[in-house]
Design a protein around this motif. Structure first.
Motif, PDB file in Angstrom:
ATOM      1  N   PHE A  94     -34.149  75.883 -16.034  1.00  0.00           N
ATOM      2  CA  PHE A  94     -34.588  76.336 -14.705  1.00  0.00           C
ATOM      3  C   PHE A  94     -34.901  77.833 -14.737  1.00  0.00           C
ATOM      4  O   PHE A  94     -35.993  78.270 -14.377  1.00  0.00           O
ATOM      5  N   TYR A  95     -33.937  78.591 -15.251  1.00  0.00           N
ATOM      6  CA  TYR A  95     -34.076  80.044 -15.326  1.00  0.00           C
ATOM      7  C   TYR A  95     -35.077  80.453 -16.408  1.00  0.00           C
ATOM      8  O   TYR A  95     -35.946  81.303 -16.196  1.00  0.00           O
ATOM      9  N   THR A  96     -34.963  79.840 -17.587  1.00  0.00           N
ATOM     10  CA  THR A  96     -35.856  80.186 -18.697  1.00  0.00           C
ATOM     11  C   THR A  96     -37.319  80.030 -18.293  1.00  0.00           C
ATOM     12  O   THR A  96     -38.161  80.884 -18.601  1.00  0.00           O
ATOM     13  N   ARG A 129     -42.307  72.224 -15.961  1.00  0.00           N
ATOM     14  CA  ARG A 129     -41.920  73.312 -15.048  1.00  0.00           C
ATOM     15  C   ARG A 129     -42.946  74.447 -15.117  1.00  0.00           C
ATOM     16  O   ARG A 129     -43.355  74.979 -14.075  1.00  0.00           O
ATOM     17  N   LEU A 130     -43.340  74.836 -16.325  1.00  0.00           N
ATOM     18  CA  LEU A 130     -44.314  75.930 -16.437  1.00  0.00           C
ATOM     19  C   LEU A 130     -45.649  75.532 -15.806  1.00  0.00           C
ATOM     20  O   LEU A 130     -46.318  76.349 -15.178  1.00  0.00           O
ATOM     21  N   SER A 131     -46.031  74.278 -15.975  1.00  0.00           N
ATOM     22  CA  SER A 131     -47.272  73.803 -15.375  1.00  0.00           C
ATOM     23  C   SER A 131     -47.255  74.011 -13.864  1.00  0.00           C
ATOM     24  O   SER A 131     -48.223  74.514 -13.278  1.00  0.00           O
TER      25      SER A 131
ATOM     26  N   LEU B  80     -43.736  60.958 -20.728  1.00  0.00           N
ATOM     27  CA  LEU B  80     -44.339  61.165 -19.417  1.00  0.00           C
ATOM     28  C   LEU B  80     -43.269  61.472 -18.364  1.00  0.00           C
ATOM     29  O   LEU B  80     -43.444  62.355 -17.520  1.00  0.00           O
ATOM     30  N   GLY B  81     -42.149  60.750 -18.426  1.00  0.00           N
ATOM     31  CA  GLY B  81     -41.081  60.936 -17.450  1.00  0.00           C
ATOM     32  C   GLY B  81     -40.542  62.365 -17.439  1.00  0.00           C
ATOM     33  O   GLY B  81     -40.272  62.937 -16.380  1.00  0.00           O
ATOM     34  N   ARG B  82     -40.404  62.962 -18.616  1.00  0.00           N
ATOM     35  CA  ARG B  82     -39.886  64.331 -18.694  1.00  0.00           C
ATOM     36  C   ARG B  82     -40.899  65.318 -18.109  1.00  0.00           C
ATOM     37  O   ARG B  82     -40.528  66.286 -17.442  1.00  0.00           O
ATOM     38  N   GLU B  83     -42.188  65.070 -18.361  1.00  0.00           N
ATOM     39  CA  GLU B  83     -43.213  65.956 -17.796  1.00  0.00           C
ATOM     40  C   GLU B  83     -43.212  65.872 -16.271  1.00  0.00           C
ATOM     41  O   GLU B  83     -43.286  66.885 -15.573  1.00  0.00           O
ATOM     42  N   VAL B  84     -43.103  64.635 -15.768  1.00  0.00           N
ATOM     43  CA  VAL B  84     -43.066  64.426 -14.317  1.00  0.00           C
ATOM     44  C   VAL B  84     -41.844  65.148 -13.726  1.00  0.00           C
ATOM     45  O   VAL B  84     -41.953  65.861 -12.721  1.00  0.00           O
ATOM     46  N   ALA B  85     -40.689  64.969 -14.352  1.00  0.00           N
ATOM     47  CA  ALA B  85     -39.442  65.546 -13.832  1.00  0.00           C
ATOM     48  C   ALA B  85     -39.532  67.068 -13.753  1.00  0.00           C
ATOM     49  O   ALA B  85     -39.154  67.674 -12.742  1.00  0.00           O
ATOM     50  N   GLY B  86     -40.030  67.693 -14.820  1.00  0.00           N
ATOM     51  CA  GLY B  86     -40.133  69.156 -14.830  1.00  0.00           C
ATOM     52  C   GLY B  86     -41.072  69.634 -13.732  1.00  0.00           C
ATOM     53  O   GLY B  86     -40.757  70.560 -12.979  1.00  0.00           O
ATOM     54  N   HIS B  87     -42.217  68.988 -13.621  1.00  0.00           N
ATOM     55  CA  HIS B  87     -43.229  69.394 -12.639  1.00  0.00           C
ATOM     56  C   HIS B  87     -42.708  69.184 -11.219  1.00  0.00           C
ATOM     57  O   HIS B  87     -42.800  70.072 -10.368  1.00  0.00           O
ATOM     58  N   LEU B  88     -42.134  68.009 -10.973  1.00  0.00           N
ATOM     59  CA  LEU B  88     -41.636  67.679  -9.637  1.00  0.00           C
ATOM     60  C   LEU B  88     -40.515  68.628  -9.207  1.00  0.00           C
ATOM     61  O   LEU B  88     -40.416  69.007  -8.036  1.00  0.00           O
ATOM     62  N   SER B  89     -39.678  69.024 -10.167  1.00  0.00           N
ATOM     63  CA  SER B  89     -38.518  69.856  -9.822  1.00  0.00           C
ATOM     64  C   SER B  89     -38.965  71.188  -9.216  1.00  0.00           C
ATOM     65  O   SER B  89     -38.323  71.708  -8.306  1.00  0.00           O
ATOM     66  N   VAL B  90     -40.072  71.720  -9.719  1.00  0.00           N
ATOM     67  CA  VAL B  90     -40.593  72.972  -9.147  1.00  0.00           C
ATOM     68  C   VAL B  90     -41.135  72.688  -7.740  1.00  0.00           C
ATOM     69  O   VAL B  90     -40.871  73.425  -6.792  1.00  0.00           O
ATOM     70  N   GLY B  91     -41.845  71.565  -7.616  1.00  0.00           N
ATOM     71  CA  GLY B  91     -42.454  71.200  -6.338  1.00  0.00           C
ATOM     72  C   GLY B  91     -41.434  71.038  -5.216  1.00  0.00           C
ATOM     73  O   GLY B  91     -41.714  71.394  -4.068  1.00  0.00           O
TER      74      GLY B  91
END
Lengths: 247, 296
Positions: A94-96, A129-131, B80-91
């Protein structure tokens, strides 16, 4: 020409991590930091793209006091420039992602390369996250990369199918460890890299930690460890065991 | 708790619905239309239609999350699931508790387990997070006599364009439910060695599997036969490791085995530390002898 930022992670040498016999906790102080293994693939991929298309490779590393050695390795492998963001306190995607994004925004680039899942924490969270933070698309899990005009194209490996996919630059590409064999730089390059200055700076992003570690221990191995150097005796014993389980 | 769970793989989605239904209410979303998981206890199963990439899926899940009052989004850990999770978490302004082998909720916090340091340790944590990725095989999928309502959702645009698809030659077989697994490593030395391992597997009615280099680098076996941190997590009654050195990433995939038997030339191979029975010897001599005695 393609200007690339490659994200490099530092990690403890996993092979050297041993659990403390009394607590089961990993003895990290005895395990030196090194370049995380899939970061090596990402650096290699970035340098190969530079060699093919021209451009500049900038390595970016969020690290601690050992990070200089890791950045020098990135230089020796062919990175042109590098920034170390200091005061890394450990795995916290999260932080990184916030720290890296803050720096990335100041560096001109067409591509951001990174490993798909680091070998130590294996979260696979950074690309997505970066995206979202940077507003750049991800092409994920690449085993090959090509640049065609304003587009990047990869072979994307998924569990059940592979795809060729493309997107417009600037973009983020995560690579798998099968994409290449990272080079071992010649001694001359290593010596040159040693003299190259490293830009280090602190982040202005405030650390946020959304998790608390309750325990972090090696699982207890209850294996019998009956090892036979007498092959025939070993076979006899093992056949007995397998037959018993097959019943 | 009210959960929204997603996978592009409906077998994994059925596992996750089964896992979550005892922890609260569950709705599910899938981007696959094969074997819709409508009998596992989800209230609604959303069928996501269109170009299902990480960004279009993330946008659809964000809409559902914000409009339907879910407490958490639980996603199967796939590429795909990990990409979705990372993107969604920011959203949705949350953290992600990733790669979980255990997930419970208490007093508004998530209590989790995952591997640390490439599989060397197990980390128990508490998280303040709304997004979670669960390892495949979190539980066996079980129908519960209910039937979900199916609803279609049209996905928005993605910035990722598919040029072409290349089906993989997957070996089939089911490592997760195999009683005996014969697994091969780099020590095999050559592709022809697979035959030696296959004969042993046939003699014991087992499945053949391999380490990451064998399945992904050398492709002596199909990718779906890879055991390890990044592959299948298996728990057979007997796991026979032929020429496997025992790197920690491999151990993380087979630690649940009841009995581990290792055959390796190198007496100091770490696999022996994780074995019940070990034979120090050339697998090309030992395995055929085992096959002969077990087939008899």
């Amino acid at each position: 020409m393609v200007d690339i930022i490659v994200l490099v992670k530092q990690m403890h040498d996993l092979e050297q991590i041993k659990p403390d016999p009394s607590t089961g906790e990993p003895m990290l102080e005895k395990s030196p930091f090194k370049m995380e293994t899939i970061s090596e693939n990402a650096v290699e991929a970035a340098v190969q793209l530079k060699e093919k298309y021209g451009g500049k490779v900038t390595a970016l590393l969020f690290g601690n006091s050992d990070a200089g050695q890791i950045m020098k390795k990135a230089y020796a492998m062919g990175c042109d420039d590098g920034y170390v963001i200091t005061e890394y306190t450990g795995n916290n995607h999260f932080y990184t992602s916030q720290v890296l994004a803050e720096k990335i925004k100041t560096i001109k680039h067409d591509l951001i390369l990174l490993g798909n899942q680091s070998a130590d924490s294996v979260t696979g969270m950074l690309a997505g996250r970066l995206s979202a933070i940077l507003g750049e698309p991800v092409l994920g899990n690449a085993v090959s990369i090509e640049i065609e005009g304003e587009d990047a194209k990869i072979k994307r490996v998924l569990e059940k199918n592979n795809y060729y996919v493309k997107t417009h630059l600037p973009a983020i590409i995560s690579v798998t460890q099968e994409i290449n064999e990272p080079r071992l730089p010649p001694v001359m390059r290593i010596m040159q890299a040693g003299r190259k200055p490293i830009n280090s700076e602190k982040t202005t992003v405030q650390e946020i930690k959304n998790f608390t570690v309750v325990s972090n221990k090696a699982p207890i191995s209850e294996r019998k460890k009956l090892i036979f150097e007498d092959v025939d005796k070993g076979i006899e014993e093992v056949v007995k065991v397998i037959k018993e389980e097959m019943r | 708790m009210k959960f929204l769970t997603f996978s592009e793989d409906n077998q994994l989605l059925a596992q996750m619905i089964t896992f979550l239904r005892s922890r609260g209410e569950v709705d599910a979303a899938t981007s696959s239309d094969r074997d819709m998981p409508i009998e596992y206890g989800a209230g609604v199963v959303y069928a996501l239609r269109g170009n299902a990439q990480y960004d279009s899926i993330s946008a659809a899940l964000k809409n559902l999350f914000e409009s339907s009052g879910y407490d958490a989004v639980v996603i199967a850990s796939t590429v795909l699931g990990r990409e979705v999770a990372g993107h969604l978490s920011v959203g949705i302004g949350s953290d992600v508790a990733p790669e979980l082998s255990s997930l419970e909720f208490k007093d508004g916090k998530a209590i989790t387990k995952r591997w640390g340091y490439g599989g060397k340790t197990v980390i128990e944590e508490t998280w303040n997070a709304r997004v979670f990725t669960l390892l495949p095989g979190i539980t066996d999928a079980e129908k519960n006599g209910s039937e979900s309502t199916l609803k279609d959702i049209q996905l928005g645009d993605s910035r990722v364009e598919i040029i072409s698809e290349e089906p993989k030659n997957l070996g089939g077989g089911n490592l997760e439910s195999a009683k005996i697994i014969v697994s091969v490593g780099r020590g095999l030395g050559k592709k022809e060695g697979i035959e030696v391992a296959q004969k042993l597997a046939d003699a014991v009615g087992g499945e053949i599997a391999g380490s990451r280099p064998v399945c992904l680098d050398y492709q002596w076996l199909s990718e779906d036969r890879q055991v390890g941190l990044s592959g299948k997590k298996v728990k057979p009654k007997v796991y026979i490791a032929l020429g496997i050195s025992g790197q920690i990433q491999h151990i993380a995939g087979m630690r649940g085995s009841k009995i581990v038997i290792a055959i390796n030339k190198d007496k100091s191979a770490p696999i022996f530390e994780e074995s019940d029975y070990g034979i120090v010897g050339d697998l090309y001599q030992v395995a055929p002898k085992l096959t002969e005695k077990l087939a008899a």
